[in-house]
Design a protein around this motif. Sequence first.
Motif, PDB file in Angstrom:
ATOM      1  N   LEU A   1       3.650   6.596  -1.680  1.00  0.00           N
ATOM      2  CA  LEU A   1       3.189   7.982  -1.552  1.00  0.00           C
ATOM      3  C   LEU A   1       1.752   8.079  -1.034  1.00  0.00           C
ATOM      4  CD1 LEU A   1       3.697  10.966  -1.919  1.00  0.00           C
ATOM      5  CD2 LEU A   1       3.144  10.738  -4.336  1.00  0.00           C
ATOM      6  N   THR A   2       0.838   7.314  -1.621  1.00  0.00           N
ATOM      7  CA  THR A   2      -0.559   7.427  -1.209  1.00  0.00           C
ATOM      8  C   THR A   2      -0.771   7.000   0.240  1.00  0.00           C
ATOM      9  OG1 THR A   2      -1.250   7.020  -3.471  1.00  0.00           O
ATOM     10  CG2 THR A   2      -2.925   6.765  -1.790  1.00  0.00           C
ATOM     11  N   SER A   3      -0.082   5.955   0.664  1.00  0.00           N
ATOM     12  CA  SER A   3      -0.273   5.507   2.043  1.00  0.00           C
ATOM     13  C   SER A   3       0.252   6.562   3.013  1.00  0.00           C
ATOM     14  CB  SER A   3       0.418   4.166   2.273  1.00  0.00           C
ATOM     15  OG  SER A   3       1.808   4.316   2.272  1.00  0.00           O
ATOM     16  N   GLU A   4       1.380   7.193   2.675  1.00  0.00           N
ATOM     17  CA  GLU A   4       1.910   8.252   3.541  1.00  0.00           C
ATOM     18  C   GLU A   4       0.928   9.423   3.598  1.00  0.00           C
ATOM     19  OE1 GLU A   4       4.214   7.568   5.327  1.00  0.00           O
ATOM     20  OE2 GLU A   4       5.767   6.377   4.349  1.00  0.00           O
ATOM     21  N   VAL A   5       0.381   9.767   2.437  1.00  0.00           N
ATOM     22  CA  VAL A   5      -0.571  10.873   2.374  1.00  0.00           C
ATOM     23  C   VAL A   5      -1.824  10.548   3.181  1.00  0.00           C
ATOM     24  CG1 VAL A   5      -2.177  12.036   0.799  1.00  0.00           C
ATOM     25  CG2 VAL A   5       0.231  11.885   0.218  1.00  0.00           C
ATOM     26  N   ASN A   6      -2.281   9.304   3.099  1.00  0.00           N
ATOM     27  CA  ASN A   6      -3.461   8.922   3.862  1.00  0.00           C
ATOM     28  C   ASN A   6      -3.215   9.008   5.359  1.00  0.00           C
ATOM     29  OD1 ASN A   6      -5.720   8.484   2.333  1.00  0.00           O
ATOM     30  ND2 ASN A   6      -5.073   6.442   1.675  1.00  0.00           N
ATOM     31  N   THR A   7      -2.038   8.562   5.787  1.00  0.00           N
ATOM     32  CA  THR A   7      -1.717   8.663   7.213  1.00  0.00           C
ATOM     33  C   THR A   7      -1.636  10.135   7.628  1.00  0.00           C
ATOM     34  OG1 THR A   7      -0.453   6.627   7.063  1.00  0.00           O
ATOM     35  CG2 THR A   7      -0.069   7.986   8.993  1.00  0.00           C
ATOM     36  N   LEU A   8      -0.988  10.949   6.804  1.00  0.00           N
ATOM     37  CA  LEU A   8      -0.839  12.369   7.152  1.00  0.00           C
ATOM     38  C   LEU A   8      -2.201  13.063   7.207  1.00  0.00           C
ATOM     39  CD1 LEU A   8       2.301  13.346   5.053  1.00  0.00           C
ATOM     40  CD2 LEU A   8       2.132  13.292   7.536  1.00  0.00           C
TER      41      LEU A   8
ATOM     42  N   THR B   1       7.436   5.104  -4.129  1.00  0.00           N
ATOM     43  CA  THR B   1       6.567   4.875  -5.284  1.00  0.00           C
ATOM     44  C   THR B   1       7.393   4.604  -6.542  1.00  0.00           C
ATOM     45  OG1 THR B   1       4.691   6.124  -4.464  1.00  0.00           O
ATOM     46  CG2 THR B   1       4.935   6.035  -6.838  1.00  0.00           C
ATOM     47  N   VAL B   2       8.431   5.431  -6.758  1.00  0.00           N
ATOM     48  CA  VAL B   2       9.259   5.258  -7.957  1.00  0.00           C
ATOM     49  C   VAL B   2      10.004   3.928  -7.901  1.00  0.00           C
ATOM     50  CG1 VAL B   2      11.246   6.165  -9.219  1.00  0.00           C
ATOM     51  CG2 VAL B   2       9.482   7.719  -8.387  1.00  0.00           C
ATOM     52  N   GLU B   3      10.578   3.617  -6.724  1.00  0.00           N
ATOM     53  CA  GLU B   3      11.319   2.352  -6.582  1.00  0.00           C
ATOM     54  C   GLU B   3      10.414   1.161  -6.885  1.00  0.00           C
ATOM     55  OE1 GLU B   3      14.610   3.568  -3.164  1.00  0.00           O
ATOM     56  OE2 GLU B   3      12.827   2.422  -2.622  1.00  0.00           O
ATOM     57  N   MET B   4       9.218   1.221  -6.284  1.00  0.00           N
ATOM     58  CA  MET B   4       8.268   0.123  -6.462  1.00  0.00           C
ATOM     59  C   MET B   4       7.877  -0.021  -7.939  1.00  0.00           C
ATOM     60  SD  MET B   4       4.783  -0.181  -4.306  1.00  0.00           S
ATOM     61  CE  MET B   4       5.572  -0.401  -2.740  1.00  0.00           C
ATOM     62  N   SER B   5       7.655   1.119  -8.609  1.00  0.00           N
ATOM     63  CA  SER B   5       7.238   1.077 -10.012  1.00  0.00           C
ATOM     64  C   SER B   5       8.344   0.527 -10.896  1.00  0.00           C
ATOM     65  CB  SER B   5       6.857   2.480 -10.497  1.00  0.00           C
ATOM     66  OG  SER B   5       5.935   3.058  -9.621  1.00  0.00           O
ATOM     67  N   VAL B   6       9.594   0.965 -10.630  1.00  0.00           N
ATOM     68  CA  VAL B   6      10.710   0.495 -11.446  1.00  0.00           C
ATOM     69  C   VAL B   6      10.889  -1.012 -11.259  1.00  0.00           C
ATOM     70  CG1 VAL B   6      13.213   0.619 -11.772  1.00  0.00           C
ATOM     71  CG2 VAL B   6      11.881   2.725 -11.514  1.00  0.00           C
ATOM     72  N   ALA B   7      10.820  -1.457 -10.003  1.00  0.00           N
ATOM     73  CA  ALA B   7      10.981  -2.892  -9.721  1.00  0.00           C
ATOM     74  C   ALA B   7       9.873  -3.690 -10.410  1.00  0.00           C
ATOM     75  CB  ALA B   7      10.953  -3.136  -8.214  1.00  0.00           C
TER      76      ALA B   7
END
Lengths: 269, 234
Positions: B173-180, B24-30
């Motif tokens: 993060l959200t996609s991982e949380v949704n899968t979990l 999430t952080v990497e994506m936001s910074v990019a």
Amino acid sequence: MNRRHLIATGGLAGAVSLAALPTASAQSQGATTLDKILKEKVVRISCDVSSPPFGVIGSDGKPDGVEVETCKQLARDMGVELDLVQVVSTQRLPSLLAGRSDITLSSISITFDRAKAVSFCNPTGALAIVVFGPKATQIAAPADMAGKRIGITRATLEEATVPKIAPPGTKIVWFDDISATIQSVLAGQVDAIAMTEFAMRSVIDRNPRAGLEQKLLVTRAFYAPVVRHGDVELRQWINTWGFLNRQNGVLGAIYEKYTGIKLPELPVI
Amino acid sequence: MHYVFQFNVVWDNWRILTDGAVATVEMSVAAFALGLAVAMLCAWLRGFRSFAVRGVVRCYVEIVRNTPLLVQLFIIYFSLPGLGVRMEAEDAAVLGLGLNFGGYATEILRSGVEAVPYSQIEAATALGLSRLRIFRHVILNPAIRICYPAMASQFILILLSSSIVSAISADELTSEVNTLQSTTFRPFEFYFAATAIYLALALAFRFGLDGLFWLAFERGRPRLGQGRSRRRPA
């Protein structure tokens, strides 16, 4: 009514509702979910409406499909109004657990893990999970999925079954709802997708130019309505309702109307 | 209603959650970097005399700011392949978030530059400052100072809105949380965990960016209503 009068009425109403609060909560402790539904004359049922043929938005913009029709039948037989809680597949169980609905009736396949979280009623239908994709994609056996991108919708039966048969090296691409998964194969972002056999037929029929075909049969399963753990009376009522509607052929007629297939013999839990 | 919270399942999967937060952080910074570059380009193009060039910038800003981000992501990921442009979901997500932020950042930059009074530039010219020094000290420094808080809060907004890119199968993060949550059937525990992680990230970045602002612009300056500024002019 002048302003002072309004304020006085409002204050009085507030005081009355405050006074009524303890009794109301005391009542709700003893009342079951079934009691609450019958008292309020509304049953709230979670259903995914992006999952053909179980739940779809019809050409008139209203929810339709096997499970939507079954929800309507259940409310009708219960003699209460239906409040259809429209959710995406990942929210079918969370919405029930969070108390946004009383029942989830949305082709929930019976699995060990789900049974830990919610209570299954007796099955109301059966489905098959398949992998399908464009003709160019070569998948004849599960092992052929290695190195390919397979689109899967979260919180579905395919999520629970396809990764188990997929060989190492399969790239599983996750989507939050079935329509996104369908778009991914039509846009060529994945090599194949997994969903129910019925959904596959509807996708193939609606997109004849995409040249899609079935590749694998993953599993066959029964699905059933679910309630929260502890809602014994409600579950018993649904089972009784299911028994009567299997006997009188209503469930079979609904199933056949949307799937074109005769409802198989349904075992009970 | 009875619900027994079982947070041990969250701890069992902390590795996946950490990976998700990092993504999430990497994506936001990019996306922020891309958006900032786009905004600077647009700010530069806005200075052109040509009506067409300014019109293109105007169209871009209006389209981006008046359509939903989710639809923009769908167009990039699901529609562009029809035109032969195909990219990974994560790249599509960065592109979508970046172009979206670029539209807002263009306007923020404009407000910063326009806020510098023309009389100050005239005054600097009268004092004999070089063009570069005028740009560096009279225009850029105050403009950045004005834009910075808005840009910083836009970054937090990107961080939070990146949660919708799971709709196009990008991993964060959200996609991982949704899968979990969908495989463990513990939705509350995982959504609470996600809430806590997003909150911690947003607060950490806010304090960090505020600190940076203080270091760059506030340190050593007399506070308003104190010191020299309180003194009445003679």
